[in-house]
Write a protein that holds these residues in place. Structure first.
Motif, PDB file in Angstrom:
ATOM      1  N   ALA A 311      35.477-104.986 153.119  1.00 31.51           N
ATOM      2  CA  ALA A 311      34.666-105.283 154.298  1.00 31.51           C
ATOM      3  C   ALA A 311      34.679-104.103 155.275  1.00 31.51           C
ATOM      4  CB  ALA A 311      35.186-106.546 154.980  1.00 31.51           C
ATOM      5  N   GLY A 312      35.815-103.454 155.417  1.00 35.51           N
ATOM      6  CA  GLY A 312      35.891-102.271 156.269  1.00 35.51           C
ATOM      7  C   GLY A 312      35.013-101.142 155.766  1.00 35.51           C
ATOM      8  N   LEU A 313      35.017-100.917 154.454  1.00 37.12           N
ATOM      9  CA  LEU A 313      34.153 -99.887 153.868  1.00 37.12           C
ATOM     10  C   LEU A 313      32.682-100.228 154.074  1.00 37.12           C
ATOM     11  CD1 LEU A 313      36.048 -99.169 150.515  1.00 37.12           C
ATOM     12  CD2 LEU A 313      35.926 -97.691 152.533  1.00 37.12           C
ATOM     13  N   LEU A 314      32.348-101.514 153.909  1.00 44.04           N
ATOM     14  CA  LEU A 314      30.967-101.930 154.140  1.00 44.04           C
ATOM     15  C   LEU A 314      30.567-101.692 155.596  1.00 44.04           C
ATOM     16  CD1 LEU A 314      28.358-103.280 153.177  1.00 44.04           C
ATOM     17  CD2 LEU A 314      29.400-105.495 153.708  1.00 44.04           C
ATOM     18  N   GLY A 315      31.478-101.996 156.526  1.00 40.56           N
ATOM     19  CA  GLY A 315      31.176-101.761 157.936  1.00 40.56           C
ATOM     20  C   GLY A 315      30.937-100.290 158.237  1.00 40.56           C
ATOM     21  N   ALA A 316      31.751 -99.410 157.624  1.00 43.11           N
ATOM     22  CA  ALA A 316      31.567 -97.971 157.836  1.00 43.11           C
ATOM     23  C   ALA A 316      30.231 -97.501 157.270  1.00 43.11           C
ATOM     24  CB  ALA A 316      32.720 -97.208 157.178  1.00 43.11           C
ATOM     25  N   ALA A 317      29.881 -97.999 156.073  1.00 42.77           N
ATOM     26  CA  ALA A 317      28.609 -97.606 155.465  1.00 42.77           C
ATOM     27  C   ALA A 317      27.419 -98.124 156.268  1.00 42.77           C
ATOM     28  CB  ALA A 317      28.551 -98.132 154.021  1.00 42.77           C
ATOM     29  N   LEU A 318      27.564 -99.344 156.785  1.00 43.05           N
ATOM     30  CA  LEU A 318      26.487 -99.921 157.590  1.00 43.05           C
ATOM     31  C   LEU A 318      26.297 -99.131 158.896  1.00 43.05           C
ATOM     32  CD1 LEU A 318      24.433-102.213 157.937  1.00 43.05           C
ATOM     33  CD2 LEU A 318      26.261-103.586 158.971  1.00 43.05           C
ATOM     34  N   ALA A 319      27.409 -98.723 159.504  1.00 47.20           N
ATOM     35  CA  ALA A 319      27.314 -97.944 160.737  1.00 47.20           C
ATOM     36  C   ALA A 319      26.637 -96.595 160.488  1.00 47.20           C
ATOM     37  CB  ALA A 319      28.719 -97.738 161.322  1.00 47.20           C
ATOM     38  N   TRP A 320      26.977 -95.971 159.366  1.00 42.32           N
ATOM     39  CA  TRP A 320      26.346 -94.684 159.043  1.00 42.32           C
ATOM     40  C   TRP A 320      24.848 -94.853 158.804  1.00 42.32           C
ATOM     41  CZ3 TRP A 320      26.269 -89.824 159.561  1.00 42.32           C
ATOM     42  CH2 TRP A 320      25.597 -88.977 158.665  1.00 42.32           C
ATOM     43  N   TRP A 321      24.471 -95.914 158.102  1.00 47.62           N
ATOM     44  CA  TRP A 321      23.050 -96.169 157.852  1.00 47.62           C
ATOM     45  C   TRP A 321      22.310 -96.454 159.156  1.00 47.62           C
ATOM     46  CZ3 TRP A 321      20.301-100.879 158.373  1.00 47.62           C
ATOM     47  CH2 TRP A 321      18.997-100.851 157.848  1.00 47.62           C
ATOM     48  N   ALA A 322      22.978 -97.161 160.079  1.00 45.35           N
ATOM     49  CA  ALA A 322      22.334 -97.536 161.340  1.00 45.35           C
ATOM     50  C   ALA A 322      22.026 -96.334 162.218  1.00 45.35           C
ATOM     51  CB  ALA A 322      23.226 -98.521 162.110  1.00 45.35           C
ATOM     52  N   VAL A 323      22.809 -95.259 162.079  1.00 42.90           N
ATOM     53  CA  VAL A 323      22.543 -94.062 162.890  1.00 42.90           C
ATOM     54  C   VAL A 323      21.686 -93.048 162.136  1.00 42.90           C
ATOM     55  CG1 VAL A 323      24.662 -94.347 164.218  1.00 42.90           C
ATOM     56  CG2 VAL A 323      24.702 -92.933 162.157  1.00 42.90           C
ATOM     57  N   GLY A 324      21.062 -93.477 161.031  1.00 43.92           N
ATOM     58  CA  GLY A 324      20.132 -92.621 160.321  1.00 43.92           C
ATOM     59  C   GLY A 324      20.657 -91.991 159.057  1.00 43.92           C
ATOM     60  N   GLY A 325      21.851 -92.391 158.616  1.00 43.94           N
ATOM     61  CA  GLY A 325      22.404 -91.859 157.371  1.00 43.94           C
ATOM     62  C   GLY A 325      21.739 -92.473 156.157  1.00 43.94           C
ATOM     63  N   GLY A 326      22.133 -91.988 154.986  1.00 47.62           N
ATOM     64  CA  GLY A 326      21.559 -92.486 153.745  1.00 47.62           C
ATOM     65  C   GLY A 326      21.983 -93.910 153.429  1.00 47.62           C
ATOM     66  N   ALA A 327      21.188 -94.562 152.585  1.00 44.17           N
ATOM     67  CA  ALA A 327      21.459 -95.956 152.220  1.00 44.17           C
ATOM     68  C   ALA A 327      22.372 -96.085 151.005  1.00 44.17           C
ATOM     69  CB  ALA A 327      20.139 -96.674 151.934  1.00 44.17           C
ATOM     70  N   ALA A 328      22.627 -94.984 150.284  1.00 46.10           N
ATOM     71  CA  ALA A 328      23.414 -95.071 149.056  1.00 46.10           C
ATOM     72  C   ALA A 328      24.829 -95.600 149.305  1.00 46.10           C
ATOM     73  CB  ALA A 328      23.459 -93.709 148.355  1.00 46.10           C
ATOM     74  N   PRO A 329      25.572 -95.094 150.306  1.00 53.63           N
ATOM     75  CA  PRO A 329      26.907 -95.663 150.547  1.00 53.63           C
ATOM     76  C   PRO A 329      26.867 -97.151 150.858  1.00 53.63           C
ATOM     77  CG  PRO A 329      26.645 -93.576 151.718  1.00 53.63           C
ATOM     78  CD  PRO A 329      25.288 -93.962 151.200  1.00 53.63           C
ATOM     79  N   LEU A 330      25.850 -97.581 151.627  1.00 56.87           N
ATOM     80  CA  LEU A 330      25.722 -99.000 151.961  1.00 56.87           C
ATOM     81  C   LEU A 330      25.462 -99.828 150.707  1.00 56.87           C
ATOM     82  CD1 LEU A 330      25.508-101.236 154.075  1.00 56.87           C
ATOM     83  CD2 LEU A 330      23.092-100.632 154.357  1.00 56.87           C
ATOM     84  N   LEU A 331      24.623 -99.322 149.815  1.00 52.94           N
ATOM     85  CA  LEU A 331      24.326-100.049 148.580  1.00 52.94           C
ATOM     86  C   LEU A 331      25.575-100.202 147.714  1.00 52.94           C
ATOM     87  CD1 LEU A 331      22.261-101.319 146.656  1.00 52.94           C
ATOM     88  CD2 LEU A 331      21.800 -99.018 145.754  1.00 52.94           C
ATOM     89  N   ILE A 332      26.354 -99.134 147.594  1.00 56.33           N
ATOM     90  CA  ILE A 332      27.578 -99.194 146.778  1.00 56.33           C
ATOM     91  C   ILE A 332      28.572-100.182 147.381  1.00 56.33           C
ATOM     92  CG2 ILE A 332      29.553 -97.877 145.932  1.00 56.33           C
ATOM     93  CD1 ILE A 332      27.728 -95.392 145.984  1.00 56.33           C
ATOM     94  N   ALA A 333      28.787-100.090 148.711  1.00 55.51           N
ATOM     95  CA  ALA A 333      29.764-100.959 149.364  1.00 55.51           C
ATOM     96  C   ALA A 333      29.342-102.422 149.294  1.00 55.51           C
ATOM     97  CB  ALA A 333      29.949-100.528 150.817  1.00 55.51           C
ATOM     98  N   ALA A 334      28.047-102.696 149.514  1.00 55.64           N
ATOM     99  CA  ALA A 334      27.568-104.080 149.467  1.00 55.64           C
ATOM    100  C   ALA A 334      27.698-104.657 148.065  1.00 55.64           C
ATOM    101  CB  ALA A 334      26.111-104.131 149.936  1.00 55.64           C
ATOM    102  N   THR A 335      27.378-103.853 147.054  1.00 57.24           N
ATOM    103  CA  THR A 335      27.508-104.315 145.667  1.00 57.24           C
ATOM    104  C   THR A 335      28.965-104.604 145.331  1.00 57.24           C
ATOM    105  OG1 THR A 335      25.579-103.012 145.014  1.00 57.24           O
ATOM    106  CG2 THR A 335      27.074-103.715 143.262  1.00 57.24           C
TER     107      THR A 335
END
Length: 398
Positions: A311-335
């Motif tokens: 859940a912590g990794l997902l939160g970090a990936a979501l925060a990065w995506w929210a500020v304009g980062g790529g979606a790949a980390p979010l996809l990996i963490a959510a999966t």
């Protein structure tokens, strides 16, 4: 893709590895158990019972073990730094007893070493079976793990089942299911994949000739897990035996349960870095995939702790995506988190039958908060001294 994206992807993939291992073990554990044949030769054996202030139940433990002994077998109780009548109660119940008094060296590992050295001086049998003083191992289970250990020439771990106390709370039932998955479901799945298992500290058999290759005398919080890893590095990975079952009861008191979980988790976490690396190096050097499997298994954190990390990794990936980062980390963490939730649902259905009710899920936030506290204490002030878990009706241990 930016350097930060690549770094986050690598971090999310690293976090997904233990989830993949957990899911593979759960899937392999789902089919019904088909008992394996019992090896024909029974070795000479000694049952070693380390006991610290167990006067209230050591007699029952000894009485349950004695019917499984054959002529020439030994049942040795190590009364370790006891302040009560453990030694006298064990002798009255028919056990051989040695007493150890060394307050400066506290811990089950020291008691095991003391008992082993006593046996070595007075007639070492072929196989040593260790059973905790608050556990029950049926004669058939004792016989099976001793025979299997002799047949393979290596350590064997029985299925360690921790039952909930009477009128258990929802959080205790959740903890029971998580423990059953950890101690029985995952080792069973791993064994079906050809992997070794860890040692759970009770209900295991090992050829005594192997104990000279590893150090028993230590006060590590997870001396059982450490012993299994040391035996694996010495070339003897433990085998899981699901047909034999050793049972005990989870502590009912919240303080005792928290102390037990803290000891288990801090001990486990402290072993991951040194032993995962050592196992990986040994696997490459010897070409032994079993050691690589043990390294991967060691990296699977206890279930709620693993979920918190994911859940912590997902939160970090979501925060990065929210500020304009790529979606790949979010996809990996959510999966990864979705796979973990699905795998636990399958494990709970397979191993939580009769233990878990839907309304018990209301206690999940409290259980998660408790585990978060254990993780925080590991980071800020980790436990390093072994402390015995209180039994029902006891006051705090000192």
């Amino acid at each position: 893709m930016t350097l930060i994206d690549l770094t986050l992807c690598a971090l999310m993939l690293a976090g997904a590895v233990p989830v993949a291992v957990f899911a593979a073990q759960v899937l392999a554990s789902l089919p019904a158990l088909r008992p394996a044949p019992v090896p024909s030769r029974r070795p000479s054996l000694a049952v070693l019972v380390p006991a610290h202030d167990e006067a209230g139940q050591i007699a029952a433990t000894v009485a349950a073990l004695r019917p499984g002994l054959c002529p020439g077998d030994r049942l040795l109780v190590v009364a370790d730094n006891c302040r009560d009548a453990t030694a006298a109660a064990a002798r009255s119940a028919g056990a051989e007893v040695v007493e150890r008094h060394d307050p400066a060296r506290r811990g089950k590992g020291y008691a095991l070493d003391y008992g082993y050295r006593h046996l070595a001086r007075t007639g070492l049998p072929e196989t040593l079976v260790v059973v905790d003083a608050d556990c029950a191992l049926a004669p058939a289970g004792l016989d099976r793990i001793a025979r299997l250990s002799a047949a393979i020439g290596g350590p064997v771990q029985a299925a360690y089942r921790l039952d909930p106390p009477l009128q258990a709370s929802s959080s205790l039932r959740l903890a029971t299911v998580a423990t059953v998955v950890k101690q029985i479901g995952r080792p069973l799945g791993g064994s079906r994949l050809g992997w070794p298992c860890g040692i759970s500290g009770t209900g295991f058999a090992v050829p005594t000739r192997l104990l000279g290759e590893v150090g028993l005398a230590n006060g590590h919080l997870a001396e059982d897990l450490k012993l299994g890893l040391d035996l694996a590095l010495a070339g003897h990975p433990p085998r899981f035996c699901p047909e034999a079952e050793v049972t005990s009861t989870l502590p009912a008191g919240a303080a005792a349960r928290r102390a037990q979980q803290t000891r288990w988790e801090h001990g486990h976490l402290s072993l991951i870095l040194p032993y995962a690396a050592a196992l990986a190096r040994a696997a490459l050097r010897r070409g032994d995939a079993r050691l690589a499997a043990m390294a991967l298994d060691l990296c699977v954190l206890p279930l709620v702790t693993l979920a918190l990390v994911e859940a912590g990794l997902l939160g970090a990936a979501l925060a990065w995506w929210a500020v304009g980062g790529g979606a790949a980390p979010l996809l990996i963490a959510a999966t990864s988190l979705a796979v973990l939730v699905l795998a636990f649902a399958l494990a709970a259905r397979r191993w939580g039958g009769g233990l878990l009710r839907w309304q018990d899920l209301r206690a999940l936030p409290r259980l998660v908060a408790g585990k978060a506290g254990i993780l925080a204490r590991f980071a800020l002030r980790r436990q390093t001294v072994w402390v015995r878990t209180e039994r029902a009706g006891e006051g705090p241990s000192t």
